[in-house]
Design a protein around this motif. Structure first.
Motif, PDB file in Angstrom:
ATOM      1  N   ASN A   1       0.895   6.376  -9.315  1.00  0.00           N
ATOM      2  CA  ASN A   1       0.941   5.003  -8.825  1.00  0.00           C
ATOM      3  C   ASN A   1       1.249   4.058  -9.974  1.00  0.00           C
ATOM      4  O   ASN A   1       0.547   3.087 -10.212  1.00  0.00           O
ATOM      5  CB  ASN A   1      -0.378   4.606  -8.154  1.00  0.00           C
ATOM      6  CG  ASN A   1      -0.275   3.272  -7.466  1.00  0.00           C
ATOM      7  OD1 ASN A   1       0.822   2.835  -7.121  1.00  0.00           O
ATOM      8  ND2 ASN A   1      -1.390   2.607  -7.284  1.00  0.00           N
TER       9      ASN A   1
ATOM     10  N   PRO B   1       1.538   4.360  -3.517  1.00  0.00           N
ATOM     11  CA  PRO B   1       0.783   5.573  -3.845  1.00  0.00           C
ATOM     12  C   PRO B   1       0.885   6.667  -2.799  1.00  0.00           C
ATOM     13  O   PRO B   1       0.679   7.835  -3.108  1.00  0.00           O
ATOM     14  CB  PRO B   1      -0.663   5.080  -3.972  1.00  0.00           C
ATOM     15  CG  PRO B   1      -0.704   3.768  -3.322  1.00  0.00           C
ATOM     16  CD  PRO B   1       0.643   3.189  -3.422  1.00  0.00           C
ATOM     17  N   ILE B   2       1.232   6.296  -1.556  1.00  0.00           N
ATOM     18  CA  ILE B   2       1.321   7.309  -0.507  1.00  0.00           C
ATOM     19  C   ILE B   2       2.501   8.250  -0.746  1.00  0.00           C
ATOM     20  O   ILE B   2       2.386   9.466  -0.604  1.00  0.00           O
ATOM     21  CB  ILE B   2       1.461   6.616   0.867  1.00  0.00           C
ATOM     22  CG1 ILE B   2       0.190   5.851   1.203  1.00  0.00           C
ATOM     23  CG2 ILE B   2       1.793   7.599   1.946  1.00  0.00           C
ATOM     24  CD1 ILE B   2      -0.961   6.735   1.519  1.00  0.00           C
TER      25      ILE B   2
ATOM     26  N   GLN C   1       0.799  -1.224   0.000  1.00  0.00           N
ATOM     27  CA  GLN C   1       0.000   0.000   0.000  1.00  0.00           C
ATOM     28  C   GLN C   1       0.830   1.271   0.000  1.00  0.00           C
ATOM     29  O   GLN C   1       0.273   2.354  -0.165  1.00  0.00           O
ATOM     30  CB  GLN C   1      -0.892   0.022   1.255  1.00  0.00           C
ATOM     31  CG  GLN C   1      -1.901  -1.088   1.322  1.00  0.00           C
ATOM     32  CD  GLN C   1      -2.610  -1.080   2.667  1.00  0.00           C
ATOM     33  OE1 GLN C   1      -1.981  -1.188   3.694  1.00  0.00           O
ATOM     34  NE2 GLN C   1      -3.914  -0.958   2.642  1.00  0.00           N
TER      35      GLN C   1
ATOM     36  N   LYS D   1       3.135  11.824  -2.882  1.00  0.00           N
ATOM     37  CA  LYS D   1       2.868  13.202  -2.474  1.00  0.00           C
ATOM     38  C   LYS D   1       4.039  13.819  -1.748  1.00  0.00           C
ATOM     39  O   LYS D   1       3.920  14.944  -1.273  1.00  0.00           O
ATOM     40  CB  LYS D   1       1.621  13.220  -1.577  1.00  0.00           C
ATOM     41  CG  LYS D   1       0.404  12.890  -2.378  1.00  0.00           C
ATOM     42  CD  LYS D   1      -0.625  12.174  -1.567  1.00  0.00           C
ATOM     43  CE  LYS D   1      -1.655  11.540  -2.452  1.00  0.00           C
ATOM     44  NZ  LYS D   1      -1.086  10.480  -3.313  1.00  0.00           N
TER      45      LYS D   1
ATOM     46  N   HIS E   1      -0.839  11.896  -9.513  1.00  0.00           N
ATOM     47  CA  HIS E   1      -0.551  10.836  -8.563  1.00  0.00           C
ATOM     48  C   HIS E   1      -0.675   9.515  -9.309  1.00  0.00           C
ATOM     49  O   HIS E   1      -1.718   8.896  -9.335  1.00  0.00           O
ATOM     50  CB  HIS E   1      -1.491  10.922  -7.374  1.00  0.00           C
ATOM     51  CG  HIS E   1      -1.287  12.191  -6.624  1.00  0.00           C
ATOM     52  ND1 HIS E   1      -0.037  12.593  -6.230  1.00  0.00           N
ATOM     53  CD2 HIS E   1      -2.123  13.149  -6.227  1.00  0.00           C
ATOM     54  CE1 HIS E   1      -0.140  13.755  -5.612  1.00  0.00           C
ATOM     55  NE2 HIS E   1      -1.383  14.114  -5.608  1.00  0.00           N
TER      56      HIS E   1
END
Lengths: 394, 198
Positions: free
Chosen positions: A177, A81-82, A78, A85, A175
């Motif tokens: 990912n 994608p965090i 997970q 940013k 974003h």
């Protein structure tokens, strides 16, 4: 009564202000945190004697989002994608850096095609990031350069073409990912390389126009030459990397010195400049724009065939368990060395994940190179260091 | 270099750009062409017989990094269409206000039930409108054009070469990538997941 204040450029930032000029009435100016020239949310306390900055105390933390803690709470599947940013001007390099660390501890071999695609992405992010920097830097310098926002608009127009290309790959403009542990999530679509070359042709033809408005402009030279001089020794002491270090005459680039991705299969001409001032930092970044365009052109037609992922695609949240161990992986982003220090304990979550952002180290030069300059120099220096607050505060 | 010629030089650049074709479009009237993989908001799909595809396996809820998906699994019951026993979701809520559009929920879905759509997002006037309830998600699946990506396609794109022990730097024989053979783990995993709500 006229009085000139003699301040050495290089001062100890922790020195008490009383030691500078006890008779001077210093003005404390809170600069930021929401000043547009701070490129985000960043605060400096500027102690002014007239127009001259005597002391600068930077404060960071206004954009803290606990990304490193989140990396411990979320599983490896997970996390990617965090971290998009962190450095929100070149999001893909964040994904690449964190996945390089995972892959290294997993012992996972990234397929050659994925490594080439990653290299192309990284260089295109460098072009987009430097274009954004150029626009905002010209706007920081203000109205002299053809109206202030002119270069900004031109640079953003060209950056937009790169965003469109990334949108074709991942479906998302910012974003993405688009990386995963072991490779990439999205293969490049058919006909993409042709459109990349078209966009690069336009951008390369217009770099000359940007230079006409900046590097060949006398007003620009007067605002930047000799402003914010950062010598190579101090830069190395502070851990500054990337274009800021190369502008101080230090020939250091991880793409050539410690190749990752597919940089070992391609020659990278490292751009350096002497002087260490805002002008040198501009020259380095303009040179890197051209160099990145050359690298993408050289690679885009010969991306090898094959799979784009060396691991299993992410399916279950707990499926990826990294064996106990620790590693440090660094890669060269548009801003310098982005390091990831990972301590794994065999579970699906990282025990500790530390991100070393290049922008934080660049900002740490402010107390050293700003004193002695004027308030308007403060904006020029801050802009030329190209800090991105998202990765400074994380 | 002097001020006058440099300023004229910069002015010439501005003038040259003034006569270039514009790169922006008047958005509501003109919509720029969207790339094939363009993705925005979410939708849940029905199968051909009108039965809900979602089996309530909670895979998307668990993978979501922002925890914006909340599912109430119904357990197994008979399908009104086929009469076979299968899993269902009683409730499915996706909160767009915290979504980061990472597409992981689409990728992990074993039955391609959740997809993203190609419709440009419409700004809303209230935060409640950003919470996609189950009805709105299924309505999106009917009303809005769906995006390219779904679980099967995304997994097929990332599937490693069959049995290829990756050799370091060795130039690989060109193997056809892209829409290669169907992933054999798809039916297996979806069968395995159907057990989960129990």
């Amino acid at each position: 009564m006229l009085r000139t204040l003699q301040v050495e450029r290089r001062v100890d930032p922790h020195l008490s202000i009383d030691r500078y000029d006890p008779e001077a009435e210093l003005l404390l100016l809170h600069f930021g945190p929401q000043h547009p020239a701070t490129h985000g949310v960043f605060r400096m306390d500027l102690y002014l004697d007239g127009e001259i900055v005597v002391k600068c105390v930077p404060y960071v933390g206004y954009l803290h989002r606990a990304v490193e803690k989140l990396c411990e709470v979320l599983t490896y599947s997970q996390v990617t994608p965090i971290v998009d940013k962190n450095d929100y001007v070149s999001p893909m390099t964040n994904e690449q850096a964190i996945n390089l660390a995972f892959e290294k501890l997993l012992g996972l071999e990234v397929p050659r095609r994925a490594r080439w695609i990653r290299t192309v992405f990284a260089e295109m992010q460098r072009i987009a990031s430097h274009l954004l920097w150029l626009g905002t830097f010209a706007m920081d310098l203000g109205g002299a350069l053809g109206g202030g926002a002119t270069v900004f608009m031109h640079a953003f127009r060209e950056r937009e073409s790169i965003m469109d290309l990334f949108e074709e790959v991942s479906g998302s403009r910012f974003h993405y990912n688009t990386h995963t542990i072991g490779g990439n999530r999205h293969d490049i679509p058919a006909g993409w390389s042709g459109r990349v070359k078209q966009a690069l042709d336009v951008i390369e033809a217009r770099i000359g126009e940007y230079e006409a408005m900046t590097l060949e402009n006398r007003i620009f030279h007067e605002r930047t030459r000799g402003v914010g001089v950062l010598d190579g020794t101090l830069a190395l002491e502070l851990g500054i990397t990337g274009p800021n270090l190369r502008a101080s005459g230090v020939d250091h680039d991880l793409r050539r010195d410690a190749p990752f991705h597919a940089y070992d299969e391609i020659t990278v001409n490292v751009i350096t400049a002497e002087g260490g001032d805002c002008l040198a930092r501009t020259q380095v970044r303009m040179g890197e724009l051209r160099e990145s365009i050359r690298i993408v052109r050289a690679m885009i037609d010969s991306i090898p065939e094959g799979p784009i992922n060396g691991g299993k695609p992410i399916k279950l949240v707990n499926s990826i368990k990294i064996p106990a161990g620790q590693t440090y992986v660094a890669m060269e982003t548009p801003r310098g060395e982005l390091g990831t220090y990972l301590i794994a304990d065999g579970s699906p979550k990282a025990q500790r994940l530390k991100i070393r952002p290049p922008s934080l180290h660049a900002l740490s030069a402010m107390p050293y190179i700003l004193p002695g300059g004027t308030v308007s120099d403060a904006l020029a220096i801050l802009g030329s260091l190209d800090p991105i607050m998202g990765e400074v505060d994380r | 270099m002097n001020y006058l010629t440099d300023s004229l030089h910069a002015l010439a650049t501005s003038l040259r750009n003034a006569f270039r074709a514009p790169t922006t479009v008047e958005f509501p009237d003109v919509i720029r062409p969207r790339p094939e993989r363009y993705r925005t908001t979410f939708a849940l799909l029905n199968d051909e017989q009108g039965d809900q595809l979602c089996i309530g396996c909670l895979m998307c809820e668990r993978i979501c990094p922002s925890t914006v998906i909340a599912i109430k699994a119904a357990g197994k019951r008979e399908s009104p269409v086929t009469g076979k026993k299968r899993g269902y979701a009683d409730d499915f809520v996706l909160d767009l206000s915290a979504c980061i559009y990472c597409e992981l929920c689409v990728q992990v879905c074993p039955v391609d039930a959740i997809v993203m759509t190609r419709a440009p997002e419409v700004p809303t006037f209230s935060r409640e409108d950003l919470v996609l309830t189950m009805e709105r998600l299924y309505a999106n699946g009917v009303d809005k054009p769906r995006a390219w990506g779904d679980g099967t396609r995304l997994m097929a794109m990332q599937e490693p070469a069959p049995g290829a022990a990756p050799a370091h730097h060795a130039p690989k024989a060109p193997t056809p990538s892209g829409p290669s053979a169907h992933t054999d783990d798809k039916p297996a995993s979806s069968a395995a997941v159907r057990e989960e709500p129990q």
